[in-house]
Design a protein around this motif. Structure first.
Motif, PDB file in Angstrom:
ATOM      1  N   GLU A 144      -0.853  75.269  52.066  1.00 19.07           N
ATOM      2  CA  GLU A 144       0.529  74.808  52.156  1.00 19.07           C
ATOM      3  C   GLU A 144       1.359  75.721  53.048  1.00 19.07           C
ATOM      4  N   LEU A 145       1.051  77.025  53.017  1.00 10.69           N
ATOM      5  CA  LEU A 145       1.780  77.988  53.842  1.00 10.69           C
ATOM      6  C   LEU A 145       1.572  77.698  55.320  1.00 10.69           C
ATOM      7  N   ILE A 146       0.321  77.458  55.716  1.00 15.18           N
ATOM      8  CA  ILE A 146       0.022  77.171  57.117  1.00 15.18           C
ATOM      9  C   ILE A 146       0.651  75.850  57.537  1.00 15.18           C
ATOM     10  N   LEU A 228      -6.779  86.221  48.280  1.00 20.32           N
ATOM     11  CA  LEU A 228      -6.894  85.385  49.483  1.00 20.32           C
ATOM     12  C   LEU A 228      -5.517  84.914  49.934  1.00 20.32           C
ATOM     13  N   THR A 229      -4.687  84.518  48.974  1.00 15.65           N
ATOM     14  CA  THR A 229      -3.319  84.101  49.285  1.00 15.65           C
ATOM     15  C   THR A 229      -2.520  85.264  49.855  1.00 15.65           C
ATOM     16  N   ILE A 230      -2.722  86.448  49.275  1.00 15.61           N
ATOM     17  CA  ILE A 230      -1.999  87.637  49.738  1.00 15.61           C
ATOM     18  C   ILE A 230      -2.364  87.960  51.187  1.00 15.61           C
ATOM     19  N   LEU A 231      -3.653  87.974  51.484  1.00 14.97           N
ATOM     20  CA  LEU A 231      -4.106  88.261  52.850  1.00 14.97           C
ATOM     21  C   LEU A 231      -3.523  87.256  53.839  1.00 14.97           C
ATOM     22  N   GLN A 232      -3.559  85.990  53.458  1.00 17.79           N
ATOM     23  CA  GLN A 232      -3.060  84.943  54.336  1.00 17.79           C
ATOM     24  C   GLN A 232      -1.566  85.105  54.594  1.00 17.79           C
ATOM     25  N   LEU A 241      -2.030  83.097  62.543  1.00 14.06           N
ATOM     26  CA  LEU A 241      -2.601  82.019  61.741  1.00 14.06           C
ATOM     27  C   LEU A 241      -4.030  82.359  61.337  1.00 14.06           C
ATOM     28  N   THR A 242      -4.228  82.590  60.037  1.00 11.66           N
ATOM     29  CA  THR A 242      -5.567  82.903  59.534  1.00 11.66           C
ATOM     30  C   THR A 242      -5.813  82.141  58.240  1.00 11.66           C
ATOM     31  N   PHE A 243      -7.077  81.906  57.943  1.00  7.73           N
ATOM     32  CA  PHE A 243      -7.453  81.323  56.652  1.00  7.73           C
ATOM     33  C   PHE A 243      -8.551  82.194  56.064  1.00  7.73           C
ATOM     34  N   TRP A 244      -8.341  82.643  54.810  1.00  4.56           N
ATOM     35  CA  TRP A 244      -9.256  83.575  54.173  1.00  4.56           C
ATOM     36  C   TRP A 244     -10.014  82.919  53.033  1.00  4.56           C
ATOM     37  N   HIS A 257     -11.055  83.035  59.076  1.00  6.17           N
ATOM     38  CA  HIS A 257     -11.051  82.116  60.217  1.00  6.17           C
ATOM     39  C   HIS A 257      -9.709  82.314  60.910  1.00  6.17           C
ATOM     40  N   TYR A 258      -9.722  82.487  62.202  1.00  3.30           N
ATOM     41  CA  TYR A 258      -8.475  82.819  62.885  1.00  3.30           C
ATOM     42  C   TYR A 258      -8.388  82.145  64.249  1.00  3.30           C
TER      43      TYR A 258
END
Length: 419
Positions: A144-146, A228-232, A241-244, A257-258
């Motif tokens: 949702e953040l992305i 994972l949410t924190i890192l993102q 823009l990254t997905f962990w 993934h970046y």
């Protein structure tokens, strides 16, 4: 054929005796991909005509059947062409299918196509694009953040409204349909921007014991998917823009993934490594013993501390608090993960709180006569002092010559005059 230009689609229309509609298709920017995805409603609009008085006339059933038959022939040819390509490139696809383990770019799974278009009464141009469910780019749109960041980005940079449906992170079979709406040229530019994003995705697994020692430590000692949410969020705040994810939520390796390249949201592997190694930290298992029997005031302040950190976690998403108390165990364990400065502050706060309420045995230093005097004449006053400090579990044991009290009350109690 699927990548026909608008002009090639015009030639196809003329070859199938639909010359009168060529200008309409051209004005609506119908290329090969858009043609392939046309649905009945879109076909009806495209084949409708408007006279000089503005009266719209729908195509006859015969014209619709003729057009759909030609379109179906086109689709069959596309399918045959794709089968040939799959057979000729099977060895390449196998390598790309396992590219996540080789830190390659998973472009073989990325499919971006226009499936439909609409023009509303206000003249706003819309296109719907589909990202196939197996695309690695799909992972980004499950956040949702992305999605929120991308929606704001397209509105600010292209004045294009971007509608991204909420995705079920556990559903791996449903494709994603993104709707872009605005001025036609802006929509086309936004579409190209999405394409550039998806085609520059790279993947890194942090499993190298030599170069990834710090983040391997983080992944193996903090067992919570909140990390994972924190890192993102940390990288999102940096406009990256990254997905962990993790290979295993308990003790697996982190995977990121970046977006690479030169895009606004692009980030380099060096930047990711530097951020993880220098700005992110964790503290594991700060233990509170015998938590079920701690003094009420300590319990109250501990609950306030935990709730405060949970609220901060929900609001900022740059540090998580992980706490647990296992069944049949008397201790509580508290851990922190996130930005180093926030973790350091939280660590100091919880340790100060624990030390503040740590129970101490204070030697009173009275001789036997003094103790007997107090017990004979001031039992009531001693009891009242215990009652006044009951939330701190204060115990005044005259016979044993000690007072049991938390650290922060020691000086206060020593100064109390009982008689």
């Amino acid at each position: 054929m699927a990548i026909w230009t608008v002009d090639q689609v015009e030639d196809w229309l003329k070859a199938n005796k639909f010359d009168k509609y060529a200008e309409i298709f051209k004005n609506q920017d119908i290329d090969g991909i858009a043609l392939l995805g046309l649905q009945d409603g879109e076909i009806l609009k495209l084949l409708s005509t408007q006279d000089e008085h503005g009266t719209i006339t729908n195509p006859t059933m015969r014209i619709q059947r003729k057009f759909k038959a030609a379109l179906e022939d086109y689709r069959k040819l596309i399918k045959q062409e794709r089968k040939k390509r799959r057979r000729s490139s099977s060895s390449i696809n196998k390598r790309l299918d396992t590219s996540i383990n080789n830190n390659e770019n998973n472009l073989s799974f990325i499919t971006l196509k226009a499936t439909s278009y609409t023009i509303n009464n206000t003249g706003t141009y819309s296109k719907i694009y589909t990202i196939e469910s197996k695309s690695i780019g799909m992972k980004f749109f499950k956040s949702e953040l992305i999605c929120s960041n991308l929606t704001k980005y397209f509105l600010k940079n292209y004045n294009v409204t971007c509608h991204i449906p909420i995705q079920n992170q556990y559903d791996t079979k449903v494709a994603l349909h993104i709707k872009l709406s605005g001025v036609k040229e802006n929509v086309k530019n936004a579409r190209n921007d999405i394409h550039s994003l998806l085609t520059t995705i790279k993947t890194k697994i942090f499993n190298n014991e030599d170069t990834d020692k710090k983040i391997i430590h983080l992944s193996k000692y903090i067992y919570s998917d909140s990390t994972l949410t924190i890192l993102q969020k940390i990288f999102s705040d940096k406009k990256k823009l990254t997905f962990w994810e993790k290979t295993n939520i308990l003790s697996g390796y982190y995977i990121v993934h970046y977006i690479s390249g030169q895009h606004t949201f692009s980030v380099s592997e060096e930047f990711i490594n530097h951020t993880v190694n220098n700005e992110i930290s964790c503290v594991k298992d700060i233990v509170i013993q015998n938590v079920e029997n701690i003094q009420p005031k300590f319990r109250k302040e501990l609950d306030e501390f935990i709730n405060d950190k949970k609220e901060q976690q929900l609001q900022y998403q740059t540090m998580s608090i992980i706490y647990c108390q296992y069944p049949f165990q008397t201790e509580m364990k508290i851990s922190f993960f996130g930005l180093r400065n926030q973790v350091d502050i939280a660590k100091k706060q919880i340790k100060l709180l624990i030390n503040k309420h740590r129970m101490r045995n204070i030697w009173i230093g009275l001789d036997s006569k003094q103790r007997e005097f107090l017990l004979d004449n001031y039992v009531h006053e001693i009891k009242n002092l215990e009652i006044d400090n009951k939330d701190d579990n204060v115990k005044i044991q005259i016979r044993e010559n000690i007072i049991i009290a938390p650290q922060y009350l020691i000086m206060k109690i020593k100064q109390v005059k009982i008689y």
